[in-house]
Write a protein that holds these residues in place. Structure first.
Motif, PDB file in Angstrom:
ATOM      1  N   UNK A   3      -1.209   9.989 -18.657  1.00 40.01           N
ATOM      2  CA  UNK A   3      -0.033   9.380 -18.032  1.00 40.01           C
ATOM      3  C   UNK A   3      -0.162   9.402 -16.517  1.00 40.01           C
ATOM      4  N   UNK A   4      -0.688  10.504 -15.965  1.00 44.65           N
ATOM      5  CA  UNK A   4      -0.847  10.616 -14.516  1.00 44.65           C
ATOM      6  C   UNK A   4      -1.826   9.558 -14.005  1.00 44.65           C
ATOM      7  N   UNK A   5      -2.926   9.376 -14.735  1.00 46.07           N
ATOM      8  CA  UNK A   5      -3.907   8.359 -14.355  1.00 46.07           C
ATOM      9  C   UNK A   5      -3.281   6.969 -14.373  1.00 46.07           C
ATOM     10  N   UNK A   6      -2.459   6.717 -15.384  1.00 45.75           N
ATOM     11  CA  UNK A   6      -1.805   5.416 -15.497  1.00 45.75           C
ATOM     12  C   UNK A   6      -0.844   5.189 -14.336  1.00 45.75           C
ATOM     13  N   UNK A   7      -0.100   6.216 -13.952  1.00 48.11           N
ATOM     14  CA  UNK A   7       0.841   6.070 -12.842  1.00 48.11           C
ATOM     15  C   UNK A   7       0.108   5.753 -11.535  1.00 48.11           C
ATOM     16  N   UNK A   8      -1.023   6.428 -11.311  1.00 49.75           N
ATOM     17  CA  UNK A   8      -1.783   6.173 -10.084  1.00 49.75           C
ATOM     18  C   UNK A   8      -2.350   4.757 -10.092  1.00 49.75           C
ATOM     19  N   UNK A   9      -2.849   4.325 -11.251  1.00 47.11           N
ATOM     20  CA  UNK A   9      -3.376   2.966 -11.358  1.00 47.11           C
ATOM     21  C   UNK A   9      -2.306   1.933 -11.044  1.00 47.11           C
ATOM     22  N   UNK A  10      -1.150   2.099 -11.672  1.00 49.98           N
ATOM     23  CA  UNK A  10      -0.068   1.133 -11.472  1.00 49.98           C
ATOM     24  C   UNK A  10       0.414   1.154 -10.026  1.00 49.98           C
ATOM     25  N   UNK A  11       0.608   2.358  -9.499  1.00 56.58           N
ATOM     26  CA  UNK A  11       1.084   2.467  -8.121  1.00 56.58           C
ATOM     27  C   UNK A  11       0.129   1.849  -7.117  1.00 56.58           C
ATOM     28  N   UNK A  12      -1.176   2.114  -7.292  1.00 58.79           N
ATOM     29  CA  UNK A  12      -2.155   1.567  -6.353  1.00 58.79           C
ATOM     30  C   UNK A  12      -2.219   0.051  -6.427  1.00 58.79           C
ATOM     31  N   UNK A  13      -2.129  -0.500  -7.633  1.00 60.53           N
ATOM     32  CA  UNK A  13      -2.168  -1.958  -7.784  1.00 60.53           C
ATOM     33  C   UNK A  13      -0.918  -2.607  -7.193  1.00 60.53           C
ATOM     34  N   UNK A  14       0.231  -1.967  -7.384  1.00 65.05           N
ATOM     35  CA  UNK A  14       1.468  -2.513  -6.819  1.00 65.05           C
ATOM     36  C   UNK A  14       1.391  -2.559  -5.295  1.00 65.05           C
ATOM     37  N   UNK A  15       0.915  -1.460  -4.687  1.00 65.25           N
ATOM     38  CA  UNK A  15       0.796  -1.421  -3.228  1.00 65.25           C
ATOM     39  C   UNK A  15      -0.220  -2.466  -2.750  1.00 65.25           C
ATOM     40  N   UNK A  16      -1.339  -2.577  -3.461  1.00 63.51           N
ATOM     41  CA  UNK A  16      -2.353  -3.564  -3.084  1.00 63.51           C
ATOM     42  C   UNK A  16      -1.817  -4.988  -3.214  1.00 63.51           C
ATOM     43  N   UNK A  17      -1.035  -5.233  -4.282  1.00 62.49           N
ATOM     44  CA  UNK A  17      -0.476  -6.575  -4.479  1.00 62.49           C
ATOM     45  C   UNK A  17       0.493  -6.941  -3.361  1.00 62.49           C
ATOM     46  N   UNK A  18       1.334  -5.983  -2.959  1.00 63.23           N
ATOM     47  CA  UNK A  18       2.264  -6.241  -1.858  1.00 63.23           C
ATOM     48  C   UNK A  18       1.493  -6.495  -0.563  1.00 63.23           C
ATOM     49  N   UNK A  19       0.423  -5.733  -0.350  1.00 61.04           N
ATOM     50  CA  UNK A  19      -0.398  -5.906   0.861  1.00 61.04           C
ATOM     51  C   UNK A  19      -1.032  -7.291   0.899  1.00 61.04           C
ATOM     52  N   UNK A  20      -1.577  -7.735  -0.237  1.00 67.00           N
ATOM     53  CA  UNK A  20      -2.182  -9.067  -0.292  1.00 67.00           C
ATOM     54  C   UNK A  20      -1.135 -10.148  -0.046  1.00 67.00           C
ATOM     55  N   UNK A  21       0.055  -9.938  -0.594  1.00 71.04           N
ATOM     56  CA  UNK A  21       1.133 -10.915  -0.427  1.00 71.04           C
ATOM     57  C   UNK A  21       1.553 -11.023   1.033  1.00 71.04           C
ATOM     58  N   UNK A  22       1.594  -9.869   1.734  1.00 68.24           N
ATOM     59  CA  UNK A  22       2.016  -9.849   3.122  1.00 68.24           C
ATOM     60  C   UNK A  22       0.878 -10.121   4.105  1.00 68.24           C
ATOM     61  N   UNK A  23      -0.377 -10.186   3.589  1.00 66.60           N
ATOM     62  CA  UNK A  23      -1.519 -10.410   4.457  1.00 66.60           C
ATOM     63  C   UNK A  23      -1.999  -9.162   5.167  1.00 66.60           C
ATOM     64  N   UNK A  24      -1.661  -7.978   4.645  1.00 68.16           N
ATOM     65  CA  UNK A  24      -2.092  -6.718   5.235  1.00 68.16           C
ATOM     66  C   UNK A  24      -3.430  -6.300   4.625  1.00 68.16           C
ATOM     67  N   UNK A  25      -4.190  -5.440   5.327  1.00 64.24           N
ATOM     68  CA  UNK A  25      -5.453  -4.926   4.756  1.00 64.24           C
ATOM     69  C   UNK A  25      -5.163  -3.963   3.606  1.00 64.24           C
ATOM     70  N   UNK A  26      -5.398  -4.410   2.387  1.00 64.66           N
ATOM     71  CA  UNK A  26      -5.015  -3.638   1.206  1.00 64.66           C
ATOM     72  C   UNK A  26      -5.648  -2.245   1.150  1.00 64.66           C
TER      73      UNK A  26
END
Length: 544
Positions: A3-26
């Motif tokens: 479960x911990x691994x899954x939370x980190x995976x989801x959290x990292x992808x969410x942050x990366x997706x927001x960064x790509x959307x905003x044009x920030x360095x993911x």
């Protein structure tokens, strides 16, 4: 832990997706977010074996990058790629190793050189992504993309040699060179075997889902078998990816349309997780060090970062100036040979060159041996500053931390230095590289800025050939329409036949070196969309 691994995976992808959307360095945003999250009391302390992480992350990332490499451009820029991917990595390893050993003698010289091998390879994929967005010339993109595939193999081979020395093995310079040559030969051979096998499956199996599944598994198989046989798993995956990518236009269009988003998603997932994981681990690694050790290792990290930033431009400019002079001397020898008649005698004896006149042969030699190599000082400025470190450096540092022969302090020092060097280069180089490109006016809006120095005469010949084929097809269609009105199925068949002819022309021009591979892929993507529309219309008509 699942479960911990899954939370980190989801959290990292969410942050990366927001960064790509905003044009920030993911990568930077994910790392900073993970670093901040590590101080929260409810965030789990995740511990993954470094070698397992390296073996899980490296093969798919390398294969995905190799699929997009232009083989024609790679071959033309091979001397430049070798200078950056092999000799610059060796030089950086030595420079960093000596500086690290002087500052922290407890690392020992082999341990310091191990650190040098870890931080030596840049992640030029990040630079290539920036360059593609800003329209860097194709000649620079070829060099950066090719370097990112070769330097990892050099770095990991050096890592393996220094790890053996730390374990007590006696490794001489001839033995080290032999290991490198063996790793290259075995790795490339295994990669070509896997690439040929996968390509044959792609040609014979029409199910894109099955082909995609085999494509996901193949990089891991090639990497593991090559490493088991003493070869370079990195080169095995790279060779397989380049072969499959080069022959991808010959496969079914559904396979091409499915694999690109598949591998893009895999890249996003894996890179986001690695940067998040290292951000979560960093505070724990620092806390395991004493206060005196922390100050010393931070000083070591700053020194290594400075060495990494300086070595690349100090190497790129003089070496490329020397290479350009060597190319001009080689061309001058060709001119002298043509004038004296000696070159013409050799030309007549060669089956390959016999078909060309002396002037045509000179032009051909310039195209084959010098195209893409004559880089301007602006090109070299961009290349020298495109040295951001990335996933490979972080994953290799985590793998080194599990080496029993290093010791706790040395292993923590390597992780801290790798982290600071990676984040530092992403901050200093990754954020300023777009401004450097803009200030040097390296990007242009015309054709050359996007695809390099294209021979417009060759492109005109290609365009005329396409126009001639289209004109012949139109005339044939007019004659047929005059005789009888074709049915819907006949129109679909004619359209498919026309698509097939156009693909064959594009491939023939690519193979002849008259059409850039990036342009070819854009043309094929448009043709694939046309064929998808034809299939959709056919299915819709059948359902009525």
């Amino acid at each position: 832990m699942d479960a911990e691994l899954f939370y980190i995976l989801v959290g990292s992808v969410v942050v990366a997706a927001i960064s790509r959307w905003r044009g920030w360095p993911a990568p930077l945003v994910v790392t900073v977010a993970a670093l901040a999250a590590s101080f929260l009391p409810f965030v789990p302390d995740l511990d993954i074996d470094g070698h397992v992480l390296l073996n899980l992350v490296l093969p798919p990332l390398l294969y995905s990058a190799a699929l997009d490499v232009s083989f024609v451009g790679f071959k033309r820029s091979l001397p430049q790629i070798q200078r950056l991917g092999i000799w610059l990595v060796l030089l950086t390893t030595l420079a960093v190793g000596l500086v690290a050993w002087l500052i922290l003698p407890s690392l020992t010289l082999p341990g310091a050189l191990l650190l040098g091998a870890i931080v030596a390879p840049p992640d030029a994929v990040s630079a290539a992504a920036i360059g593609r967005k800003l329209g860097l010339p194709r000649r620079i993109m070829n060099v950066l993309s090719g370097e990112s595939l070769i330097n990892d193999a050099t770095s990991l081979t050096l890592y393996r040699v220094f790890a053996l020395i730390l374990a007590g093995a006696t490794v001489t310079i001839p033995n080290g060179v032999w290991q490198f040559v063996l790793a290259v030969v075995i790795g490339v051979a295994i990669g070509l075997v896997f690439g040929i096998g996968l390509h044959q499956l792609r040609m014979r199996i029409g199910d894109a889902v099955v082909i995609g599944t085999f494509g996901l598994l193949a990089p891991f198989g090639a990497y593991a078998i090559a490493e088991h046989l003493g070869g370079s798993g990195v080169l095995a995956v790279v060779a397989m990816g380049i072969y499959v990518g080069f022959n991808s236009p010959r496969t079914d269009y559904t396979t091409r349309q499915q694999e690109k988003p598949l591998w893009s998603s895999a890249d996003l997932l894996l890179e986001s997780f690695v940067f998040a994981y290292i951000g979560l681990q960093f505070p724990r690694v620092l806390s395991d060090l004493g206060s005196e050790s922390v100050a010393q290792i931070l000083w070591l990290s700053a020194a290594v970062l400075l060495v990494v930033l300086l070595v690349r431009p100090l190497y790129v400019f003089p070496v490329n100036a020397w290479a350009n002079r060597a190319d001009r001397r080689r061309l001058a020898r060709v001119d002298r040979g043509i004038e004296s008649g000696v070159f013409d005698q050799r030309r007549k004896k060669s089956r390959r060159w016999r078909q060309y006149s002396a002037d045509e042969l000179r032009t051909q030699i310039v195209r084959e041996r010098m195209a893409g190599l004559q880089l301007t000082w602006k090109d070299n400025a961009v290349i020298s500053w495109a040295g951001m470190r990335g996933v490979v450096t972080l994953a290799t540092a985590l793998a080194a931390a599990d080496l029993a022969t290093l010791g706790t302090e040395a292993s923590h020092a390597i992780v801290v230095v790798a982290f600071i060097v990676t984040v530092g280069t992403l901050l200093l180089q990754g954020l300023t590289l777009p401004m450097l490109i803009t200030s040097l006016a390296a990007q242009r809006v015309e054709w050359e800025s996007k695809h390099g120095r294209v021979d417009l005469g060759l492109f005109d010949a290609f365009a005329k050939r396409m126009n001639r084929v289209e004109k012949d097809a139109d005339e044939a269609q007019q004659v047929e329409d005059a005789v009888t009105r074709p049915s819907f199925d006949e129109l679909i068949a004619l359209s498919r036949g026309w698509l097939k002819v156009r693909r064959e022309i594009v491939l023939a021009e690519r193979d002849a070196g008259n059409l850039d591979e990036e342009v070819m892929r854009e043309l094929l993507a448009a043709m694939d969309a046309e064929e998808l529309a034809l299939d959709t219309r056919s299915v819709t008509r059948q359902q009525r």
